[in-house]
Design a protein around this motif. Structure first.
Motif, PDB file in Angstrom:
ATOM      1  N   ARG A 123       0.818  -1.214   0.000  1.00 38.48           N
ATOM      2  CA  ARG A 123       0.000   0.000   0.000  1.00 38.48           C
ATOM      3  C   ARG A 123       0.852   1.264   0.000  1.00 38.48           C
ATOM      4  NH1 ARG A 123      -4.077  -1.752   4.748  1.00 38.48           N
ATOM      5  NH2 ARG A 123      -5.173   0.157   4.187  1.00 38.48           N
ATOM      6  N   CYS A 124       2.092   1.138  -0.455  1.00 36.94           N
ATOM      7  CA  CYS A 124       3.025   2.271  -0.469  1.00 36.94           C
ATOM      8  C   CYS A 124       3.561   2.496  -1.877  1.00 36.94           C
ATOM      9  CB  CYS A 124       4.203   2.003   0.472  1.00 36.94           C
ATOM     10  SG  CYS A 124       3.763   1.857   2.207  1.00 36.94           S
ATOM     11  N   SER A 125       3.814   3.763  -2.193  1.00 32.90           N
ATOM     12  CA  SER A 125       4.430   4.114  -3.464  1.00 32.90           C
ATOM     13  C   SER A 125       5.270   5.367  -3.266  1.00 32.90           C
ATOM     14  CB  SER A 125       3.360   4.367  -4.535  1.00 32.90           C
ATOM     15  OG  SER A 125       3.951   4.699  -5.787  1.00 32.90           O
ATOM     16  N   VAL A 126       6.365   5.460  -4.022  1.00 37.32           N
ATOM     17  CA  VAL A 126       7.244   6.630  -3.953  1.00 37.32           C
ATOM     18  C   VAL A 126       7.578   7.063  -5.368  1.00 37.32           C
ATOM     19  CG1 VAL A 126       9.413   7.591  -3.130  1.00 37.32           C
ATOM     20  CG2 VAL A 126       8.252   5.831  -1.776  1.00 37.32           C
ATOM     21  N   TYR A 127       7.242   8.299  -5.707  1.00 36.47           N
ATOM     22  CA  TYR A 127       7.616   8.897  -6.975  1.00 36.47           C
ATOM     23  C   TYR A 127       8.848   9.749  -6.724  1.00 36.47           C
ATOM     24  CZ  TYR A 127       7.129  11.289 -11.465  1.00 36.47           C
ATOM     25  OH  TYR A 127       7.350  11.780 -12.727  1.00 36.47           O
ATOM     26  N   VAL A 128       9.927   9.481  -7.463  1.00 37.77           N
ATOM     27  CA  VAL A 128      11.214  10.135  -7.221  1.00 37.77           C
ATOM     28  C   VAL A 128      11.580  11.002  -8.416  1.00 37.77           C
ATOM     29  CG1 VAL A 128      13.644   9.800  -6.630  1.00 37.77           C
ATOM     30  CG2 VAL A 128      11.934   8.142  -5.843  1.00 37.77           C
ATOM     31  N   VAL A 129      12.033  12.217  -8.140  1.00 42.41           N
ATOM     32  CA  VAL A 129      12.497  13.136  -9.172  1.00 42.41           C
ATOM     33  C   VAL A 129      13.947  13.502  -8.891  1.00 42.41           C
ATOM     34  CG1 VAL A 129      12.226  15.428 -10.209  1.00 42.41           C
ATOM     35  CG2 VAL A 129      10.195  14.116  -9.506  1.00 42.41           C
ATOM     36  N   GLU A 130      14.858  13.205  -9.828  1.00 40.59           N
ATOM     37  CA  GLU A 130      16.199  13.763  -9.739  1.00 40.59           C
ATOM     38  C   GLU A 130      16.132  15.151 -10.372  1.00 40.59           C
ATOM     39  OE1 GLU A 130      20.778  13.306 -11.243  1.00 40.59           O
ATOM     40  OE2 GLU A 130      19.487  11.536 -11.422  1.00 40.59           O
ATOM     41  N   LYS A 131      16.383  16.181  -9.578  1.00 37.42           N
ATOM     42  CA  LYS A 131      16.102  17.550 -10.015  1.00 37.42           C
ATOM     43  C   LYS A 131      16.912  17.950 -11.234  1.00 37.42           C
ATOM     44  CE  LYS A 131      15.145  18.573  -5.201  1.00 37.42           C
ATOM     45  NZ  LYS A 131      15.643  19.254  -3.986  1.00 37.42           N
ATOM     46  N   GLU A 132      18.188  17.566 -11.274  1.00 40.81           N
ATOM     47  CA  GLU A 132      19.007  17.941 -12.420  1.00 40.81           C
ATOM     48  C   GLU A 132      18.512  17.268 -13.688  1.00 40.81           C
ATOM     49  OE1 GLU A 132      23.442  16.891 -13.341  1.00 40.81           O
ATOM     50  OE2 GLU A 132      23.416  18.637 -11.982  1.00 40.81           O
ATOM     51  N   TYR A 133      18.091  16.021 -13.588  1.00 33.97           N
ATOM     52  CA  TYR A 133      17.523  15.353 -14.758  1.00 33.97           C
ATOM     53  C   TYR A 133      16.207  16.000 -15.156  1.00 33.97           C
ATOM     54  CZ  TYR A 133      15.399  11.802 -17.740  1.00 33.97           C
ATOM     55  OH  TYR A 133      14.782  11.161 -18.784  1.00 33.97           O
ATOM     56  N   ALA A 134      15.415  16.410 -14.168  1.00 38.93           N
ATOM     57  CA  ALA A 134      14.165  17.109 -14.478  1.00 38.93           C
ATOM     58  C   ALA A 134      14.437  18.384 -15.256  1.00 38.93           C
ATOM     59  CB  ALA A 134      13.407  17.424 -13.190  1.00 38.93           C
ATOM     60  N   ALA A 135      15.478  19.124 -14.859  1.00 37.08           N
ATOM     61  CA  ALA A 135      15.838  20.341 -15.589  1.00 37.08           C
ATOM     62  C   ALA A 135      16.272  20.005 -17.009  1.00 37.08           C
ATOM     63  CB  ALA A 135      16.939  21.094 -14.850  1.00 37.08           C
ATOM     64  N   SER A 136      17.058  18.933 -17.172  1.00 35.07           N
ATOM     65  CA  SER A 136      17.476  18.520 -18.512  1.00 35.07           C
ATOM     66  C   SER A 136      16.269  18.145 -19.362  1.00 35.07           C
ATOM     67  CB  SER A 136      18.435  17.332 -18.413  1.00 35.07           C
ATOM     68  OG  SER A 136      19.615  17.673 -17.713  1.00 35.07           O
ATOM     69  N   VAL A 360       9.281   2.166  -5.307  1.00 32.48           N
ATOM     70  CA  VAL A 360       9.569   3.255  -6.241  1.00 32.48           C
ATOM     71  C   VAL A 360       8.758   3.093  -7.526  1.00 32.48           C
ATOM     72  CG1 VAL A 360      11.361   4.333  -7.668  1.00 32.48           C
ATOM     73  CG2 VAL A 360      11.847   3.686  -5.294  1.00 32.48           C
ATOM     74  N   ASP A 361       8.049   4.133  -7.886  1.00 35.57           N
ATOM     75  CA  ASP A 361       7.232   4.154  -9.097  1.00 35.57           C
ATOM     76  C   ASP A 361       8.126   4.005 -10.324  1.00 35.57           C
ATOM     77  OD1 ASP A 361       5.608   4.990 -11.326  1.00 35.57           O
ATOM     78  OD2 ASP A 361       4.310   6.092  -9.945  1.00 35.57           O
ATOM     79  N   THR A 362       7.767   3.103 -11.218  1.00 36.74           N
ATOM     80  CA  THR A 362       8.577   2.857 -12.409  1.00 36.74           C
ATOM     81  C   THR A 362       8.623   4.064 -13.340  1.00 36.74           C
ATOM     82  OG1 THR A 362       6.670   1.875 -13.535  1.00 36.74           O
ATOM     83  CG2 THR A 362       8.148   0.374 -12.357  1.00 36.74           C
ATOM     84  N   SER A 363       7.661   4.979 -13.208  1.00 32.16           N
ATOM     85  CA  SER A 363       7.648   6.162 -14.067  1.00 32.16           C
ATOM     86  C   SER A 363       8.334   7.350 -13.409  1.00 32.16           C
ATOM     87  CB  SER A 363       6.204   6.539 -14.429  1.00 32.16           C
ATOM     88  OG  SER A 363       5.481   6.954 -13.275  1.00 32.16           O
ATOM     89  N   SER A 364       9.047   7.123 -12.304  1.00 38.14           N
ATOM     90  CA  SER A 364       9.772   8.200 -11.634  1.00 38.14           C
ATOM     91  C   SER A 364      10.686   8.928 -12.609  1.00 38.14           C
ATOM     92  CB  SER A 364      10.601   7.635 -10.479  1.00 38.14           C
ATOM     93  OG  SER A 364       9.772   7.167  -9.436  1.00 38.14           O
ATOM     94  N   LEU A 365      10.909  10.217 -12.349  1.00 33.09           N
ATOM     95  CA  LEU A 365      11.690  11.043 -13.261  1.00 33.09           C
ATOM     96  C   LEU A 365      13.170  10.910 -12.923  1.00 33.09           C
ATOM     97  CD1 LEU A 365      11.186  12.827 -15.667  1.00 33.09           C
ATOM     98  CD2 LEU A 365      11.113  14.793 -14.148  1.00 33.09           C
ATOM     99  N   LEU A 366      13.726   9.785 -13.345  1.00 33.66           N
ATOM    100  CA  LEU A 366      15.127   9.442 -13.156  1.00 33.66           C
ATOM    101  C   LEU A 366      15.676   8.973 -14.494  1.00 33.66           C
ATOM    102  CD1 LEU A 366      14.735   7.330  -9.897  1.00 33.66           C
ATOM    103  CD2 LEU A 366      15.723   9.609 -10.025  1.00 33.66           C
ATOM    104  N   PRO A 367      16.961   9.178 -14.755  1.00 33.00           N
ATOM    105  CA  PRO A 367      17.520   8.805 -16.059  1.00 33.00           C
ATOM    106  C   PRO A 367      17.885   7.333 -16.161  1.00 33.00           C
ATOM    107  CG  PRO A 367      19.208   9.861 -14.748  1.00 33.00           C
ATOM    108  CD  PRO A 367      17.946   9.911 -13.931  1.00 33.00           C
ATOM    109  N   TYR A 368      17.015   6.461 -15.654  1.00 35.48           N
ATOM    110  CA  TYR A 368      17.282   5.023 -15.637  1.00 35.48           C
ATOM    111  C   TYR A 368      16.058   4.283 -16.162  1.00 35.48           C
ATOM    112  CZ  TYR A 368      20.153   6.926 -11.800  1.00 35.48           C
ATOM    113  OH  TYR A 368      20.983   7.700 -11.014  1.00 35.48           O
ATOM    114  N   ASP A 369      16.285   3.174 -16.836  1.00 37.99           N
ATOM    115  CA  ASP A 369      15.177   2.334 -17.278  1.00 37.99           C
ATOM    116  C   ASP A 369      14.508   1.627 -16.100  1.00 37.99           C
ATOM    117  OD1 ASP A 369      15.386   2.932 -20.003  1.00 37.99           O
ATOM    118  OD2 ASP A 369      16.951   1.424 -20.280  1.00 37.99           O
ATOM    119  N   ASP A 370      15.274   1.285 -15.093  1.00 40.25           N
ATOM    120  CA  ASP A 370      14.752   0.595 -13.917  1.00 40.25           C
ATOM    121  C   ASP A 370      15.127   1.397 -12.679  1.00 40.25           C
ATOM    122  OD1 ASP A 370      14.020  -1.093 -11.849  1.00 40.25           O
ATOM    123  OD2 ASP A 370      14.778  -2.909 -12.821  1.00 40.25           O
TER     124      ASP A 370
END
Length: 385
Positions: A123-136, A360-370
Protein backbone atom coordinates in the motif's frame (compact mmCIF):
# COMPACT_ATOMS: atom_id res chain seq x y z
CA UNK A 1 7.89 16.15 -19.46
CA UNK A 2 10.43 13.59 -20.48
CA UNK A 3 10.02 10.41 -18.45
CA UNK A 4 6.39 11.14 -17.60
CA UNK A 5 3.28 11.72 -19.66
CA UNK A 6 2.65 15.30 -18.46
CA UNK A 7 4.58 17.16 -21.11
CA UNK A 8 3.27 20.59 -20.11
CA UNK A 9 3.18 20.53 -16.92
CA UNK A 10 14.51 21.19 -2.70
CA UNK A 11 19.52 20.79 0.85
CA UNK A 12 16.14 21.58 0.65
CA UNK A 13 14.87 21.76 4.18
CA UNK A 14 11.43 20.21 4.51
CA UNK A 15 8.72 22.75 5.00
CA UNK A 16 7.74 23.63 8.54
CA UNK A 17 4.06 22.96 9.10
CA UNK A 18 2.40 26.36 9.11
CA UNK A 19 -1.38 26.70 8.73
CA UNK A 20 -2.21 27.85 5.22
CA UNK A 21 -4.44 30.90 5.06
CA UNK A 22 -5.77 33.10 2.29
CA UNK A 23 -8.13 32.74 -0.62
CA UNK A 24 -5.86 30.24 -2.42
CA UNK A 25 -6.51 27.64 0.28
CA UNK A 26 -10.20 28.03 1.12
CA UNK A 27 -11.96 25.32 -0.88
CA UNK A 28 -10.05 22.04 -0.77
CA UNK A 29 -8.95 21.54 2.83
CA UNK A 30 -10.07 18.29 4.45
CA UNK A 31 -10.72 18.77 8.16
CA UNK A 32 -12.67 15.59 8.91
CA UNK A 33 -10.99 12.17 9.17
CA UNK A 34 -10.89 10.27 5.90
CA UNK A 35 -12.83 7.02 5.55
CA UNK A 36 -12.89 4.72 2.56
CA UNK A 37 -16.40 4.68 1.08
CA UNK A 38 -18.25 4.38 -2.19
CA UNK A 39 -18.16 8.10 -2.88
CA UNK A 40 -14.46 8.70 -2.31
CA UNK A 41 -13.18 5.20 -3.02
CA UNK A 42 -9.84 4.38 -1.40
CA UNK A 43 -8.06 7.25 0.32
CA UNK A 44 -4.37 7.76 -0.46
CA UNK A 45 -2.34 9.99 1.90
CA UNK A 46 0.73 11.80 0.54
CA UNK A 47 3.75 13.78 1.72
CA UNK A 48 6.89 15.10 0.06
CA UNK A 49 10.50 15.62 0.99
CA UNK A 50 13.18 17.64 -0.77
CA UNK A 51 10.96 20.18 -2.50
CA UNK A 52 12.76 23.31 -3.76
CA UNK A 53 10.11 24.71 -6.07
CA UNK A 54 11.54 25.64 -9.45
CA UNK A 55 15.11 25.79 -8.15
CA UNK A 56 16.23 22.49 -9.65
CA UNK A 57 19.97 23.16 -9.92
CA UNK A 58 22.63 23.51 -7.26
CA UNK A 59 20.50 22.34 -4.35
CA UNK A 60 21.96 20.37 -1.44
CA UNK A 61 19.43 17.60 -1.90
CA UNK A 62 19.35 16.32 -5.46
CA UNK A 63 16.06 14.47 -5.18
CA UNK A 64 12.41 15.27 -4.60
CA UNK A 65 10.38 12.34 -3.29
CA UNK A 66 6.59 12.20 -3.23
CA UNK A 67 5.43 9.36 -0.99
CA UNK A 68 1.93 7.93 -0.80
CA UNK A 69 0.18 5.35 1.35
CA UNK A 70 -3.20 3.85 0.52
CA UNK A 71 -4.79 4.08 3.95
CA UNK A 72 -7.60 6.13 5.47
CA UNK A 73 -7.47 7.88 8.83
CA UNK A 74 -9.54 5.27 10.61
CA UNK A 75 -7.04 2.49 9.95
CA UNK A 76 -4.04 4.84 10.13
CA UNK A 77 -4.93 5.93 13.67
CA UNK A 78 -4.57 2.33 14.88
CA UNK A 79 -1.20 1.92 13.14
CA UNK A 80 0.13 5.24 14.44
CA UNK A 81 -0.87 4.39 18.00
CA UNK A 82 0.83 0.98 17.72
CA UNK A 83 4.05 2.65 16.49
CA UNK A 84 3.93 5.06 19.42
CA UNK A 85 3.43 2.36 21.99
CA UNK A 86 5.95 -0.12 20.60
CA UNK A 87 8.51 2.61 19.87
CA UNK A 88 8.18 4.24 23.27
CA UNK A 89 7.37 7.58 21.66
CA UNK A 90 5.95 9.95 24.24
CA UNK A 91 6.49 13.27 22.47
CA UNK A 92 3.34 15.26 21.91
CA UNK A 93 2.15 15.94 18.40
CA UNK A 94 2.28 13.84 15.28
CA UNK A 95 4.76 11.15 14.30
CA UNK A 96 7.68 12.39 12.20
CA UNK A 97 10.49 10.45 10.56
CA UNK A 98 13.05 12.35 12.65
CA UNK A 99 11.75 10.44 15.68
CA UNK A 100 12.76 7.16 14.01
CA UNK A 101 15.85 7.82 11.91
CA UNK A 102 18.48 7.51 14.69
CA UNK A 103 16.81 4.71 16.70
CA UNK A 104 17.48 1.16 15.57
CA UNK A 105 14.52 -0.32 17.43
CA UNK A 106 12.11 2.18 15.92
CA UNK A 107 13.55 1.63 12.46
CA UNK A 108 12.84 -2.07 12.91
CA UNK A 109 9.17 -1.17 13.42
CA UNK A 110 9.14 0.55 10.03
CA UNK A 111 10.86 -2.43 8.47
CA UNK A 112 8.14 -4.64 9.91
CA UNK A 113 5.40 -2.30 8.68
CA UNK A 114 6.73 -2.31 5.11
CA UNK A 115 8.12 -5.85 4.86
CA UNK A 116 6.31 -8.74 3.14
CA UNK A 117 3.29 -9.49 5.28
CA UNK A 118 3.44 -6.06 6.93
CA UNK A 119 0.33 -3.95 7.32
CA UNK A 120 1.40 -1.47 4.60
CA UNK A 121 3.54 -3.67 2.36
CA UNK A 122 1.38 -3.42 -0.76
CA UNK A 123 0.00 0.00 0.00
CA UNK A 124 3.02 2.27 -0.47
CA UNK A 125 4.43 4.11 -3.46
CA UNK A 126 7.24 6.63 -3.95
CA UNK A 127 7.62 8.90 -6.97
CA UNK A 128 11.21 10.13 -7.22
CA UNK A 129 12.50 13.14 -9.17
CA UNK A 130 16.20 13.76 -9.74
CA UNK A 131 16.10 17.55 -10.01
CA UNK A 132 19.01 17.94 -12.42
CA UNK A 133 17.52 15.35 -14.76
CA UNK A 134 14.17 17.11 -14.48
CA UNK A 135 15.84 20.34 -15.59
CA UNK A 136 17.48 18.52 -18.51
CA UNK A 137 14.10 17.06 -19.49
CA UNK A 138 12.57 20.52 -19.39
CA UNK A 139 15.27 21.85 -21.73
CA UNK A 140 14.12 19.28 -24.26
CA UNK A 141 10.37 19.68 -23.63
CA UNK A 142 10.18 23.47 -23.55
CA UNK A 143 12.68 24.32 -26.28
CA UNK A 144 13.70 21.51 -28.58
CA UNK A 145 10.40 19.66 -28.68
CA UNK A 146 8.53 22.89 -29.37
CA UNK A 147 10.79 23.57 -32.34
CA UNK A 148 10.43 20.01 -33.58
CA UNK A 149 6.64 20.18 -33.33
CA UNK A 150 6.50 23.50 -35.20
CA UNK A 151 8.50 21.88 -37.99
CA UNK A 152 6.16 18.87 -38.21
CA UNK A 153 8.10 16.44 -36.05
CA UNK A 154 7.38 14.65 -32.77
CA UNK A 155 10.20 13.87 -30.35
CA UNK A 156 7.87 11.81 -28.17
CA UNK A 157 6.84 9.35 -30.86
CA UNK A 158 9.82 7.00 -30.56
CA UNK A 159 11.41 8.01 -27.27
CA UNK A 160 13.72 10.64 -28.75
CA UNK A 161 12.86 13.20 -26.09
CA UNK A 162 13.80 10.88 -23.24
CA UNK A 163 17.02 9.85 -24.98
CA UNK A 164 18.02 13.48 -25.52
CA UNK A 165 17.28 14.37 -21.89
CA UNK A 166 19.43 11.47 -20.74
CA UNK A 167 22.23 12.54 -23.06
CA UNK A 168 22.21 16.02 -21.57
CA UNK A 169 21.92 14.87 -17.95
CA UNK A 170 24.37 11.95 -18.05
CA UNK A 171 26.93 13.02 -20.63
CA UNK A 172 26.69 16.78 -20.23
CA UNK A 173 28.84 17.03 -17.09
CA UNK A 174 31.60 14.98 -18.78
CA UNK A 175 31.40 16.88 -22.05
CA UNK A 176 31.43 20.32 -20.42
CA UNK A 177 34.40 20.49 -18.08
CA UNK A 178 34.60 22.50 -14.90
CA UNK A 179 31.59 24.62 -13.99
CA UNK A 180 30.26 24.95 -17.55
CA UNK A 181 27.52 22.33 -17.32
CA UNK A 182 26.27 23.87 -14.07
CA UNK A 183 26.37 27.30 -15.67
CA UNK A 184 24.30 26.02 -18.58
CA UNK A 185 21.61 24.43 -16.43
CA UNK A 186 21.48 27.36 -14.01
CA UNK A 187 21.00 29.74 -16.93
CA UNK A 188 18.12 27.62 -18.21
CA UNK A 189 16.42 27.60 -14.81
CA UNK A 190 16.83 31.37 -14.61
CA UNK A 191 15.16 31.64 -18.02
CA UNK A 192 12.28 29.19 -17.60
CA UNK A 193 11.33 29.84 -13.96
CA UNK A 194 8.76 32.42 -12.91
CA UNK A 195 11.61 34.66 -11.77
CA UNK A 196 12.84 34.75 -15.35
CA UNK A 197 9.55 36.10 -16.67
CA UNK A 198 10.21 39.55 -15.20
CA UNK A 199 13.58 39.91 -16.96
CA UNK A 200 13.00 37.63 -19.88
CA UNK A 201 15.21 39.36 -22.44
CA UNK A 202 18.20 39.44 -20.14
CA UNK A 203 17.70 35.83 -19.04
CA UNK A 204 17.34 34.63 -22.63
CA UNK A 205 20.50 36.39 -23.76
CA UNK A 206 22.41 34.94 -20.81
CA UNK A 207 21.20 31.42 -21.60
CA UNK A 208 22.13 31.52 -25.27
CA UNK A 209 25.51 33.04 -24.45
CA UNK A 210 26.20 29.95 -22.31
CA UNK A 211 24.83 27.70 -25.07
CA UNK A 212 27.41 29.12 -27.48
CA UNK A 213 30.23 28.63 -24.98
CA UNK A 214 29.11 25.09 -24.24
CA UNK A 215 28.72 24.16 -27.91
CA UNK A 216 32.23 25.37 -28.65
CA UNK A 217 33.73 23.60 -25.61
CA UNK A 218 31.88 20.26 -25.72
CA UNK A 219 34.13 17.19 -25.93
CA UNK A 220 31.43 14.59 -26.65
CA UNK A 221 29.71 14.33 -30.01
CA UNK A 222 26.15 13.57 -28.78
CA UNK A 223 26.26 16.59 -26.46
CA UNK A 224 27.78 18.81 -29.15
CA UNK A 225 25.03 17.82 -31.60
CA UNK A 226 22.33 18.46 -29.00
CA UNK A 227 23.74 21.88 -28.18
CA UNK A 228 23.88 22.69 -31.88
CA UNK A 229 20.15 22.02 -32.12
CA UNK A 230 19.47 24.19 -29.07
CA UNK A 231 21.31 27.13 -30.64
CA UNK A 232 18.34 27.57 -33.01
CA UNK A 233 15.60 27.68 -30.34
CA UNK A 234 15.70 31.40 -29.52
CA UNK A 235 12.18 31.98 -30.80
CA UNK A 236 10.79 29.28 -28.53
CA UNK A 237 12.73 30.57 -25.54
CA UNK A 238 11.24 34.02 -26.23
CA UNK A 239 7.73 32.55 -26.06
CA UNK A 240 8.18 30.57 -22.83
CA UNK A 241 6.17 32.98 -20.69
CA UNK A 242 3.72 34.20 -23.31
CA UNK A 243 0.81 32.07 -22.10
CA UNK A 244 -0.60 31.74 -18.61
CA UNK A 245 0.36 28.29 -17.36
CA UNK A 246 -1.64 26.29 -14.84
CA UNK A 247 1.48 26.18 -12.68
CA UNK A 248 5.14 27.22 -12.93
CA UNK A 249 6.96 25.62 -15.85
CA UNK A 250 9.65 23.99 -13.70
CA UNK A 251 7.43 22.97 -10.78
CA UNK A 252 7.74 19.20 -10.21
CA UNK A 253 5.46 18.69 -7.20
CA UNK A 254 2.22 19.02 -9.15
CA UNK A 255 3.05 16.46 -11.87
CA UNK A 256 4.39 14.12 -9.18
CA UNK A 257 1.05 14.30 -7.35
CA UNK A 258 -0.89 13.81 -10.58
CA UNK A 259 1.15 10.78 -11.57
CA UNK A 260 0.69 9.34 -8.08
CA UNK A 261 -3.09 9.75 -8.28
CA UNK A 262 -3.13 8.18 -11.74
CA UNK A 263 -1.10 5.14 -10.67
CA UNK A 264 -3.23 4.46 -7.61
CA UNK A 265 -6.41 4.91 -9.63
CA UNK A 266 -5.26 2.36 -12.17
CA UNK A 267 -4.39 -0.05 -9.36
CA UNK A 268 -7.32 0.40 -6.99
CA UNK A 269 -10.17 1.88 -8.98
CA UNK A 270 -11.77 4.96 -7.50
CA UNK A 271 -9.36 6.87 -5.24
CA UNK A 272 -9.11 10.19 -3.42
CA UNK A 273 -5.82 11.94 -2.68
CA UNK A 274 -5.06 13.64 0.65
CA UNK A 275 -1.86 15.67 0.49
CA UNK A 276 -0.02 17.25 3.37
CA UNK A 277 -0.44 21.01 3.57
CA UNK A 278 2.11 22.67 1.29
CA UNK A 279 2.07 26.24 0.01
CA UNK A 280 2.47 25.20 -3.62
CA UNK A 281 -0.65 23.04 -3.37
CA UNK A 282 -3.24 25.78 -3.73
CA UNK A 283 -6.85 25.06 -4.64
CA UNK A 284 -5.98 25.70 -8.29
CA UNK A 285 -2.97 23.39 -8.10
CA UNK A 286 -5.00 20.58 -6.54
CA UNK A 287 -7.61 21.08 -9.23
CA UNK A 288 -4.89 20.71 -11.85
CA UNK A 289 -3.66 17.50 -10.19
CA UNK A 290 -7.17 16.06 -10.38
CA UNK A 291 -7.67 17.18 -13.98
CA UNK A 292 -4.43 15.63 -15.21
CA UNK A 293 -4.94 12.42 -13.24
CA UNK A 294 -8.43 11.94 -14.69
CA UNK A 295 -7.46 12.80 -18.29
CA UNK A 296 -5.99 10.38 -20.83
CA UNK A 297 -2.41 11.27 -21.71
CA UNK A 298 0.20 10.18 -24.21
CA UNK A 299 1.59 11.49 -27.47
CA UNK A 300 0.96 8.40 -29.59
CA UNK A 301 -1.52 5.54 -29.84
CA UNK A 302 1.03 3.14 -28.36
CA UNK A 303 1.95 5.34 -25.39
CA UNK A 304 -1.55 6.62 -24.62
CA UNK A 305 -2.66 5.97 -21.04
CA UNK A 306 -6.22 6.19 -19.81
CA UNK A 307 -7.26 8.58 -17.09
CA UNK A 308 -7.95 7.38 -13.56
CA UNK A 309 -11.12 7.53 -11.47
CA UNK A 310 -9.96 10.21 -9.02
CA UNK A 311 -12.90 11.39 -6.92
CA UNK A 312 -11.14 14.10 -4.91
CA UNK A 313 -7.76 15.76 -4.40
CA UNK A 314 -7.57 17.68 -1.12
CA UNK A 315 -5.05 18.82 1.46
CA UNK A 316 -4.96 18.26 5.19
CA UNK A 317 -2.77 18.86 8.22
CA UNK A 318 -0.67 15.99 9.48
CA UNK A 319 -1.82 16.89 13.00
CA UNK A 320 -5.41 16.18 11.93
CA UNK A 321 -4.72 13.12 9.77
CA UNK A 322 -2.77 10.09 11.02
CA UNK A 323 -2.70 8.80 7.45
CA UNK A 324 -0.51 11.78 6.47
CA UNK A 325 1.81 10.92 9.37
CA UNK A 326 2.33 7.48 7.81
CA UNK A 327 3.09 9.19 4.49
CA UNK A 328 5.62 11.42 6.30
CA UNK A 329 7.44 8.35 7.61
CA UNK A 330 7.68 6.93 4.10
CA UNK A 331 8.77 10.27 2.61
CA UNK A 332 11.52 10.63 5.20
CA UNK A 333 12.74 7.10 4.59
CA UNK A 334 12.69 7.59 0.82
CA UNK A 335 14.68 10.81 1.16
CA UNK A 336 17.31 8.94 3.19
CA UNK A 337 17.48 6.20 0.55
CA UNK A 338 18.00 8.71 -2.28
CA UNK A 339 20.75 10.35 -0.22
CA UNK A 340 22.38 6.91 0.10
CA UNK A 341 22.18 6.59 -3.69
CA UNK A 342 24.02 9.91 -3.93
CA UNK A 343 26.77 8.62 -1.64
CA UNK A 344 25.46 9.96 1.70
CA UNK A 345 24.64 6.83 3.67
CA UNK A 346 22.97 6.77 7.08
CA UNK A 347 21.76 4.14 9.54
CA UNK A 348 18.18 4.79 8.44
CA UNK A 349 19.00 4.34 4.77
CA UNK A 350 21.03 1.18 5.41
CA UNK A 351 18.14 -0.33 7.36
CA UNK A 352 15.26 0.73 5.14
CA UNK A 353 16.46 0.74 1.53
CA UNK A 354 15.45 -2.87 0.76
CA UNK A 355 11.83 -2.04 1.57
CA UNK A 356 11.73 1.48 0.19
CA UNK A 357 13.19 0.77 -3.25
CA UNK A 358 10.47 -1.80 -3.85
CA UNK A 359 7.93 1.03 -3.61
CA UNK A 360 9.57 3.26 -6.24
CA UNK A 361 7.23 4.15 -9.10
CA UNK A 362 8.58 2.86 -12.41
CA UNK A 363 7.65 6.16 -14.07
CA UNK A 364 9.77 8.20 -11.63
CA UNK A 365 11.69 11.04 -13.26
CA UNK A 366 15.13 9.44 -13.16
CA UNK A 367 17.52 8.81 -16.06
CA UNK A 368 17.28 5.02 -15.64
CA UNK A 369 15.18 2.33 -17.28
CA UNK A 370 14.75 0.59 -13.92
CA UNK A 371 14.66 3.26 -11.17
CA UNK A 372 14.27 0.82 -8.28
CA UNK A 373 17.23 -1.30 -9.35
CA UNK A 374 19.48 1.74 -9.67
CA UNK A 375 18.38 3.21 -6.33
CA UNK A 376 19.65 0.04 -4.68
CA UNK A 377 23.16 1.15 -5.61
CA UNK A 378 25.45 4.07 -4.86
CA UNK A 379 25.74 6.20 -8.00
CA UNK A 380 29.39 7.09 -8.57
CA UNK A 381 28.32 9.73 -11.05
CA UNK A 382 26.67 11.65 -8.21
CA UNK A 383 29.35 11.07 -5.58
CA UNK A 384 32.10 12.42 -7.85
CA UNK A 385 30.49 15.82 -8.23
Amino acid sequence: MTGTSLSRLGPGVDNVAVPLTGEKYTQLTQHQPTTDDESHGRWVACDESGWDGEQLIGRHRRFLVFASVAVDDVEAAVLVQALRERGGIRQAGELKFRLFKDHAQRLSLLQELWAPGGALRDRCSVYVVEKEYAASAKVIDLLLEEKEYAEGGNLYADGQARALARTLALEGPRALRGPLFGDLMSAFVALASQRGAARHGEASEAFFTVIERAWAASTRKPVTELLARLRSTRAYAAALHDEDANFPLLEMLIPAAAQTARRWGHSLGRVSLLTDEQRMLTDNALGTVKLYARSPVGMTLFTRERGADVAAVVRGSSSDHPSVQLADLLAGAAAAVTERHAGNDSPAASALWPAVVSFVDTSSLLPYDDPAARLRTVDERLTRR
